[in-house]
Design a protein around this motif. Structure first.
Motif, PDB file in Angstrom:
ATOM      1  N   GLN A 163      -0.807  12.083  -2.731  1.00  0.00           N
ATOM      2  CA  GLN A 163       0.554  11.715  -3.115  1.00  0.00           C
ATOM      3  C   GLN A 163       0.697  10.201  -3.235  1.00  0.00           C
ATOM      4  OE1 GLN A 163       2.871  13.606  -0.030  1.00  0.00           O
ATOM      5  NE2 GLN A 163       2.864  15.617  -1.046  1.00  0.00           N
ATOM      6  N   GLY A 164       0.149   9.478  -2.275  1.00  0.00           N
ATOM      7  CA  GLY A 164       0.222   8.025  -2.335  1.00  0.00           C
ATOM      8  C   GLY A 164      -0.490   7.449  -3.536  1.00  0.00           C
ATOM      9  N   LEU A 165      -1.663   7.977  -3.848  1.00  0.00           N
ATOM     10  CA  LEU A 165      -2.427   7.491  -5.002  1.00  0.00           C
ATOM     11  C   LEU A 165      -1.726   7.826  -6.317  1.00  0.00           C
ATOM     12  CD1 LEU A 165      -5.977   8.321  -3.670  1.00  0.00           C
ATOM     13  CD2 LEU A 165      -5.230   6.045  -4.404  1.00  0.00           C
ATOM     14  N   GLU A 166      -1.074   8.967  -6.395  1.00  0.00           N
ATOM     15  CA  GLU A 166      -0.363   9.315  -7.627  1.00  0.00           C
ATOM     16  C   GLU A 166       0.874   8.438  -7.816  1.00  0.00           C
ATOM     17  OE1 GLU A 166      -1.561  11.180 -10.112  1.00  0.00           O
ATOM     18  OE2 GLU A 166      -3.314  11.151  -8.793  1.00  0.00           O
ATOM     19  N   LYS A 167       1.500   8.006  -6.723  1.00  0.00           N
ATOM     20  CA  LYS A 167       2.582   7.034  -6.851  1.00  0.00           C
ATOM     21  C   LYS A 167       2.045   5.725  -7.427  1.00  0.00           C
ATOM     22  CE  LYS A 167       4.410   4.797  -3.280  1.00  0.00           C
ATOM     23  NZ  LYS A 167       4.412   3.353  -3.652  1.00  0.00           N
ATOM     24  N   MET A 168       0.868   5.306  -6.971  1.00  0.00           N
ATOM     25  CA  MET A 168       0.237   4.108  -7.527  1.00  0.00           C
ATOM     26  C   MET A 168      -0.059   4.293  -9.017  1.00  0.00           C
ATOM     27  SD  MET A 168      -2.486   2.981  -4.561  1.00  0.00           S
ATOM     28  CE  MET A 168      -2.374   3.801  -2.975  1.00  0.00           C
ATOM     29  N   ARG A 169      -0.527   5.479  -9.370  1.00  0.00           N
ATOM     30  CA  ARG A 169      -0.860   5.751 -10.775  1.00  0.00           C
ATOM     31  C   ARG A 169       0.396   5.632 -11.658  1.00  0.00           C
ATOM     32  NH1 ARG A 169      -5.336   8.585 -12.524  1.00  0.00           N
ATOM     33  NH2 ARG A 169      -5.530   9.715 -10.545  1.00  0.00           N
ATOM     34  N   LEU A 170       1.521   6.104 -11.147  1.00  0.00           N
ATOM     35  CA  LEU A 170       2.773   6.007 -11.893  1.00  0.00           C
ATOM     36  C   LEU A 170       3.063   4.554 -12.276  1.00  0.00           C
ATOM     37  CD1 LEU A 170       5.590   7.205 -12.815  1.00  0.00           C
ATOM     38  CD2 LEU A 170       6.377   6.651 -10.500  1.00  0.00           C
ATOM     39  N   LEU A 171       2.871   3.636 -11.334  1.00  0.00           N
ATOM     40  CA  LEU A 171       3.177   2.233 -11.597  1.00  0.00           C
ATOM     41  C   LEU A 171       2.126   1.592 -12.505  1.00  0.00           C
ATOM     42  CD1 LEU A 171       4.653   0.915  -8.237  1.00  0.00           C
ATOM     43  CD2 LEU A 171       5.693   2.240 -10.057  1.00  0.00           C
ATOM     44  N   VAL A 172       0.865   1.989 -12.353  1.00  0.00           N
ATOM     45  CA  VAL A 172      -0.179   1.496 -13.253  1.00  0.00           C
ATOM     46  C   VAL A 172       0.136   1.913 -14.687  1.00  0.00           C
ATOM     47  CG1 VAL A 172      -2.613   1.741 -13.892  1.00  0.00           C
ATOM     48  CG2 VAL A 172      -1.984   1.339 -11.505  1.00  0.00           C
ATOM     49  N   ARG A 173       0.506   3.170 -14.866  1.00  0.00           N
ATOM     50  CA  ARG A 173       0.823   3.675 -16.209  1.00  0.00           C
ATOM     51  C   ARG A 173       2.069   3.003 -16.784  1.00  0.00           C
ATOM     52  NH1 ARG A 173      -0.436  10.217 -15.619  1.00  0.00           N
ATOM     53  NH2 ARG A 173      -2.708  10.012 -15.775  1.00  0.00           N
ATOM     54  N   GLN A 206      -0.832  -3.177  -9.725  1.00  0.00           N
ATOM     55  CA  GLN A 206      -0.844  -2.363  -8.510  1.00  0.00           C
ATOM     56  C   GLN A 206      -2.092  -2.665  -7.702  1.00  0.00           C
ATOM     57  OE1 GLN A 206       1.422   0.196  -7.277  1.00  0.00           O
ATOM     58  NE2 GLN A 206       0.095  -0.151  -5.503  1.00  0.00           N
ATOM     59  N   GLY A 207      -1.899  -2.925  -6.412  1.00  0.00           N
ATOM     60  CA  GLY A 207      -3.027  -3.135  -5.512  1.00  0.00           C
ATOM     61  C   GLY A 207      -3.061  -2.072  -4.438  1.00  0.00           C
ATOM     62  N   VAL A 208      -4.102  -2.113  -3.624  1.00  0.00           N
ATOM     63  CA  VAL A 208      -4.237  -1.150  -2.531  1.00  0.00           C
ATOM     64  C   VAL A 208      -4.884  -1.853  -1.346  1.00  0.00           C
ATOM     65  CG1 VAL A 208      -6.532  -0.278  -3.157  1.00  0.00           C
ATOM     66  CG2 VAL A 208      -4.943   1.225  -1.956  1.00  0.00           C
ATOM     67  N   LEU A 209      -4.506  -1.437  -0.147  1.00  0.00           N
ATOM     68  CA  LEU A 209      -5.145  -1.899   1.080  1.00  0.00           C
ATOM     69  C   LEU A 209      -5.758  -0.682   1.769  1.00  0.00           C
ATOM     70  CD1 LEU A 209      -2.478  -4.415   2.469  1.00  0.00           C
ATOM     71  CD2 LEU A 209      -4.510  -4.911   1.094  1.00  0.00           C
TER      72      LEU A 209
END
Length: 440
Positions: free
Chosen positions: A45-55, A60-63
């Protein structure tokens, strides 16, 4: 003014995500304590939220997750022998401490640090102060590893200043960016930094703990070299804390020139707004969007986490976008308010609802999962590139999660010595994807 982008560094939810009920004052954490969690789904779920912003065209970064279990804590607590011996003894004699050692709460990177962009600081560098999180035992263990992560990502004294956490004393209690909002005309322009605190140093409060002190906020502002006239310190309302707003970002979020907040967010709303208007004079015109109690009761705001949303400027959209948890769509009062808000002509023009239910059940919405870092093009180029997301990297992280994370985890499972090995292996594989092997 140089070009700058707001980069959201999300916490990658770790393999030990569980409902331990460790957080006093966090109603969702208490309600779901002991339930079975799904670490695999949480990370997805967290990674798909990141994908939404990338798209959407955002940076988008990640720790990465921190090492768990925290064997240093267990050894300091008197447990010895092999790793297997330590885990077995802790499970038998101090199961609550074992839950602390496995806590995955570092995924809420809004608490990782307070960040001041180079446009605001005296020396023209990007400043980050890791939060000591001293109020809660399980969170107080995070800052040494968080600091090491931030140093690896933001290395180089020419552009970045990663400070030490504040002293580990209740007078310096610091919860990071969850109690901090930066407002500006454009991300690359000088801004105003709002620090929200729950108590003065030395002040005791009954009921749920006030986790941020004014002294801590002032110390961070001083270390970052902020202009006093562009720094505002406002007290969070005691009513909000007692209702379950353990951080101000449960009742308030801001972006650009817009502050979106609940009527009960501040002890002195009129005073806070007046101070922000004075501080922003000559820079931008503040656009406050206050949600009345009559429209959204405070309890609904906290249960739905309407304000624990990301408020973002999407490319090619004139008005801001609120990335809110799906619970805000499912709650009648918050859904109605969002519908009316976007139908109007205010600064927030769209609401995007996302599913982060696994995090929400532990008391963390979309805003908890991200640390906002405003960066110039030069700073973006100087930071560690492996943590800047594209869809290929998100796919690679998803593959590791699918292969190494459990889809069912109860607090009782933490006693399984094989689980500690699973957590280590999963983290090492994630670090390889992000080219951060030195943190293993």
């Amino acid at each position: 003014m140089s070009f700058a982008a707001e980069v959201n560094f999300d916490g990658l939810i770790g393999p030990s995500h569980n409902y331990g009920g460790l957080s006093d004052g966090n109603l969702a954490s208490a309600k779901n304590a002991g339930d079975v969690s799904n670490p695999r789904e949480a990370a997805r779920q967290g990674l798909e939220k990141m994908r939404l912003l990338v798209r959407a065209g955002l940076v988008q970064g990640v720790l990465p997750p921190l090492p768990r279990p925290n064997f240093d804590l267990l050894v300091q607590a008197g447990f010895g022998g092999s790793d297997r011996d330590i885990l077995a003894a802790a499970a038998r004699e101090a199961p609550q401490l074992l839950k602390v050692a496995y806590s995955a709460s570092a995924m809420w990177t809004a608490n990782a640090a307070t960040v001041s962009p180079s446009a605001d600081t005296a020396d023209g560098r990007l400043h980050l102060t890791p939060a000591n999180l001293s109020t809660m035992l399980h969170r107080s263990l995070e800052h040494p590893d968080t600091t090491a992560t931030l140093v690896s990502v933001f290395s180089g004294d020419e552009h970045f200043a990663v400070h030490s956490a504040l002293p580990m004393h209740s007078d310096f209690a610091d919860e990071g960016a969850a109690n901090h909002v930066r407002l500006c005309a454009e991300h690359g322009a000088r801004g105003v930094e709002l620090f929200v605190y729950g108590r003065e140093a030395g002040e005791s409060t009954a009921g749920f703990p006030a986790r941020q002190t004014r002294l801590a906020s002032e110390a961070v502002a001083r270390a970052h070299g902020l202009e006093a006239s562009r720094s505002v310190f406002a007290r969070q309302s005691r009513r909000a804390i007692e209702a379950g707003a353990f951080h101000n970002d449960v009742v308030c979020v801001g972006a650009r020139d817009t502050l979106f907040f609940h009527e009960a967010a501040f002890e002195d709303t009129a005073g806070a707004l007046e101070a922000l208007k004075r501080a922003s004079s000559g820079l931008f015109e503040l656009k406050p969007v206050m949600v009345p109690e009559a429209d959204v009761p405070l309890g609904d705001a906290i249960r739905s986490y309407l304000f624990n949303s990301q408020l973002l400027q999407f490319p090619d959209e004139d008005r801001l976008v609120l990335v809110a948890p799906i619970e805000a769509q499912e709650t009648a009062s918050t859904r109605r308010f969002c519908e009316g808000m976007v139908a109007g002509n205010g600064p927030i023009g769209r609401v995007e609802f996302v599913d982060v239910r696994q995090s929400m059940r532990n008391g963390g919405g979309p805003a908890c999962l991200r640390l906002r870092v405003v960066m110039t093009e030069t700073e973006l180029g100087a930071c560690h590139q492996g943590v800047l997301m594209d869809e290929e990297t998100i796919d690679a992280l998803q593959a590791v999660v699918a292969r190494t994370y459990r889809d069912r985890l109860s607090p009782a499972d933490l006693a399984d010595p094989a689980f500690a090995d699973e957590c280590r292996i999963a983290r090492e594989e994630l670090l390889r994807v992000l080219e951060l092997e030195e943190l293993a």
